[in-house]
Design a protein around this motif. Sequence first.
Motif, mmCIF file in Angstrom:
data_model
loop_
_atom_site.group_PDB
_atom_site.id
_atom_site.type_symbol
_atom_site.label_atom_id
_atom_site.label_comp_id
_atom_site.label_asym_id
_atom_site.label_seq_id
_atom_site.Cartn_x
_atom_site.Cartn_y
_atom_site.Cartn_z
ATOM 1 N N ASN A 10 0.853 -1.184 0.000
ATOM 2 C CA ASN A 10 0.000 0.000 0.000
ATOM 3 C C ASN A 10 0.890 1.235 0.000
ATOM 4 O OD1 ASN A 10 -2.083 -1.830 0.284
ATOM 5 N ND2 ASN A 10 -2.324 -1.468 2.486
ATOM 6 N N ARG A 11 0.381 2.331 -0.569
ATOM 7 C CA ARG A 11 1.219 3.537 -0.645
ATOM 8 C C ARG A 11 0.449 4.759 -0.169
ATOM 9 N NH1 ARG A 11 5.999 2.572 -2.912
ATOM 10 N NH2 ARG A 11 6.229 0.695 -4.211
ATOM 11 N N CYS A 12 1.160 5.604 0.557
ATOM 12 C CA CYS A 12 0.585 6.822 1.136
ATOM 13 C C CYS A 12 1.223 8.042 0.495
ATOM 14 C CB CYS A 12 0.812 6.840 2.648
ATOM 15 S SG CYS A 12 0.005 8.212 3.512
ATOM 16 N N TYR A 13 0.385 9.051 0.206
ATOM 17 C CA TYR A 13 0.844 10.275 -0.449
ATOM 18 C C TYR A 13 0.369 11.484 0.350
ATOM 19 C CZ TYR A 13 1.890 7.233 -4.389
ATOM 20 O OH TYR A 13 2.399 6.235 -5.177
ATOM 21 N N HIS A 14 1.327 12.358 0.684
ATOM 22 C CA HIS A 14 1.008 13.574 1.426
ATOM 23 C C HIS A 14 0.630 14.690 0.466
ATOM 24 C CE1 HIS A 14 1.917 17.329 3.750
ATOM 25 N NE2 HIS A 14 1.208 16.654 4.637
ATOM 26 N N ASN A 15 -0.483 15.352 0.761
ATOM 27 C CA ASN A 15 -0.998 16.439 -0.061
ATOM 28 C C ASN A 15 -0.256 17.730 0.269
ATOM 29 O OD1 ASN A 15 -2.566 18.314 -1.463
ATOM 30 N ND2 ASN A 15 -4.514 17.376 -0.867
ATOM 31 N N GLN A 16 0.489 18.232 -0.697
ATOM 32 C CA GLN A 16 1.263 19.460 -0.509
ATOM 33 C C GLN A 16 0.488 20.714 -0.885
ATOM 34 O OE1 GLN A 16 4.990 19.098 0.299
ATOM 35 N NE2 GLN A 16 3.892 17.288 0.997
ATOM 36 N N GLY A 17 -0.710 20.531 -1.460
ATOM 37 C CA GLY A 17 -1.461 21.658 -1.989
ATOM 38 C C GLY A 17 -1.098 21.911 -3.433
ATOM 39 N N GLY A 18 -1.982 22.603 -4.153
ATOM 40 C CA GLY A 18 -1.702 22.933 -5.547
ATOM 41 C C GLY A 18 -1.582 21.723 -6.440
ATOM 42 N N TRP A 19 -2.292 20.640 -6.100
ATOM 43 C CA TRP A 19 -2.267 19.393 -6.857
ATOM 44 C C TRP A 19 -0.861 18.798 -6.940
ATOM 45 C CZ3 TRP A 19 -6.452 16.673 -7.609
ATOM 46 C CH2 TRP A 19 -7.693 17.326 -7.548
ATOM 47 N N ARG A 20 -0.165 18.840 -5.811
ATOM 48 C CA ARG A 20 1.146 18.194 -5.689
ATOM 49 C C ARG A 20 1.098 17.231 -4.501
ATOM 50 N NH1 ARG A 20 2.189 23.509 -5.945
ATOM 51 N NH2 ARG A 20 2.849 23.543 -3.771
ATOM 52 N N THR A 29 5.166 6.819 2.134
ATOM 53 C CA THR A 29 4.856 5.478 2.633
ATOM 54 C C THR A 29 5.833 5.043 3.715
ATOM 55 O OG1 THR A 29 3.995 4.925 0.443
ATOM 56 C CG2 THR A 29 4.403 3.099 1.964
ATOM 57 N N ASP A 30 7.120 5.132 3.437
ATOM 58 C CA ASP A 30 8.108 4.699 4.426
ATOM 59 C C ASP A 30 8.069 5.580 5.664
ATOM 60 O OD1 ASP A 30 8.872 2.681 2.720
ATOM 61 O OD2 ASP A 30 10.580 3.781 1.886
ATOM 62 N N LEU A 77 2.868 3.118 6.632
ATOM 63 C CA LEU A 77 1.587 2.585 6.185
ATOM 64 C C LEU A 77 1.699 1.630 4.997
ATOM 65 C CD1 LEU A 77 -0.640 5.794 6.507
ATOM 66 C CD2 LEU A 77 -0.731 3.726 7.929
ATOM 67 N N GLY A 78 2.890 1.104 4.737
ATOM 68 C CA GLY A 78 3.107 0.269 3.557
ATOM 69 C C GLY A 78 2.862 -1.207 3.798
ATOM 70 N N HIS A 79 1.654 -1.562 4.192
ATOM 71 C CA HIS A 79 1.322 -2.977 4.422
ATOM 72 C C HIS A 79 1.507 -3.784 3.149
ATOM 73 C CE1 HIS A 79 -0.482 -6.503 6.085
ATOM 74 N NE2 HIS A 79 -1.500 -6.491 5.238
ATOM 75 N N ARG A 80 2.065 -4.994 3.282
ATOM 76 C CA ARG A 80 2.364 -5.838 2.122
ATOM 77 C C ARG A 80 1.551 -7.119 2.085
ATOM 78 N NH1 ARG A 80 6.675 -4.712 -1.171
ATOM 79 N NH2 ARG A 80 7.876 -2.868 -0.569
ATOM 80 N N GLY A 81 0.432 -7.198 2.765
ATOM 81 C CA GLY A 81 -0.465 -8.331 2.612
ATOM 82 C C GLY A 81 -1.345 -8.137 1.399
ATOM 83 N N TYR A 82 -2.531 -8.778 1.401
ATOM 84 C CA TYR A 82 -3.503 -8.535 0.337
ATOM 85 C C TYR A 82 -4.560 -7.602 0.896
ATOM 86 C CZ TYR A 82 -5.942 -9.176 -4.007
ATOM 87 O OH TYR A 82 -6.496 -8.947 -5.234
#
Length: 600
Positions: free
Chosen positions: A121-131, A136-137, A141-146
């Motif tokens: 799974n991957r997590c992305y931080h919202n910087q504003g301005g569509w960036r 994840t690291d 939050l990088g769970h590797r199950g299904y």
Amino acid sequence: MARTGRFALALPIVTALLAGCGRSPPRGAGTPAGGTAPPATTAAAPAAPVAAAAPSWFTDMSAQAGVAFTHHSGDSSEKPFPSANGSGLAAFDYDLDRLPDLLLATGNPFPVVPATAPHANRCYHNQGGWRFVEVTDRTGLGHRGYSHGVTVGDYDADGFPDVFITCFGPDVLYRNLGDGTFAQVVAGVEGDRWSSSAAFFDADADGLLDLYVCTYGRWSPEHNPYCGDRQRGVRVFCSPLTVEGEADALLVNAGDGAFRDATAAAGLTGPPGRGLGVVAARLDDDDTVDLYVANDLNPNHLLLGGGDGRFRDASDLSGTAYDGLGRVKSSMGVDAADTTGSGRFDLAVTDFEQEYNLLFSNSGGGVFSDSSERSGFGPPSLPLVSWGVQFADLDLDGLEDVVITSGHVGDERQKAAGTSALRQPGLVLHNRGGRFVAVPDGIAGSYFQARHQGRGLVAADLDGDGDADLAFNHRDEPAALLRNDAGVGSAAGQTAGTPLLVRLVGTRSNRDCVGAIARVAGTGPRQTRQVKGGGGYQSARDPRIVFAVPSAATSVDVEIEWPRGGRSAAEGLVGGSEYVVIEPATDGAAATIIDVGRLR
């Protein structure tokens, strides 16, 4: 009705106040862990189409947003059943900076071995301005199950949203440590289920969030029958009827960082249903939170809460177990909204191809009627396999519209049946006073002119301007992010109002205020919104309430019904702004309003 106290504070002070408000268990809580045939009736004549000259409602921002995520279903020549169902995503503000961040879930090859699984799974931080920047690291939050689904809720009431991941295999709970990182905790929620969607809500009215977890059924790679055409060597995903259903679970928050299984004690002992979607909301005329569960080729379940942790099965009597002709459906996603301005919450359910997506209109008293055809909600979906669904007032006219994402279940099915396309268009349905009209894909935007394997979908204000943007998690495709151009600053002349964002914070009620209802009085469509648990398909939305302030008004008054009883009036809220409203700690006291600032 209590009047409110109002404060205008800088964001760091707001964050500190929010983090310290309400109950908070000890910081050490939790242990860190290293189809059916189409309807026989004739569809009603469609309303007039949206004007062809209108500009696009959505702009695809995927290329510039920086969310470089591609889902992996784990599909193979063996056709492992879980890989057909895909995964969801969450839009959640994990660091309280008013910009929703994104967590996207993924599958992995079968058999699933988390220690060596290639995809996370991957997590992305919202910087504003569509960036967006991948974190994840950093977050852990990088769970590797299904991973199938994501739901979000502040289960420990410390002010920061926590994350629950539903999986094929043990589920995972992450506790937000408040510093931008999460710790996986062992809290009695892991189980060994094939879980799909889940919802945080307060089942027993003790002010703490509990969990309802949908369980799909019993399946393993070792017991995976062959379905398809052996002579031609074409294997397809088997029917859901080949999977034995398994009971869902109600996990009650003990207040010490752990959960206990209260399924039987809650009276949830009915037949299992191959659950795929759940929404927790007030659906009848009392002040307790109910559950509606979308089941795959089993009757859907309406479970009415008593406020004491027990539920009454009203599925058959309510009219929501089957469609209007009494047929079981292949139900997947679910959401609830007041679609007509009645003040009652209707139910939307997505279904398989050659089945209408369902709209159950709320008649009051826990009784619903199938209005899928007469409302215009169902007919556009007939050729599609629909999954994710979200209600949102896309054009800020005070009425909640609908977005639905679609896609077939496997890439070999066309070779066996010869007709169904794997990738399918999504739908935007414009609410015109309770009558839904499909927005032509050329007007909805380029994304809707393309075809996708749609699964998870969330509506959230990703750019801070107050209207609902969209994020999609596709099966075996890159994710997509769409900017809403039908709301703020719309060139189409469709915008009837200015957005007003309200976040509710509970003190006596659960901190997330799941089950709270907020209304705007005055001219224009009657707007009634609710803070819901779950909803959609395996995904978690932005919990803030959005109202449309009429263009002729400078401000509106909002009435709030808190989940544990009592009402507050938040008066003079100005459009184009965001507010936090905190539940009064004692009867008769005023709610606290925090003016967080103007929208971007």
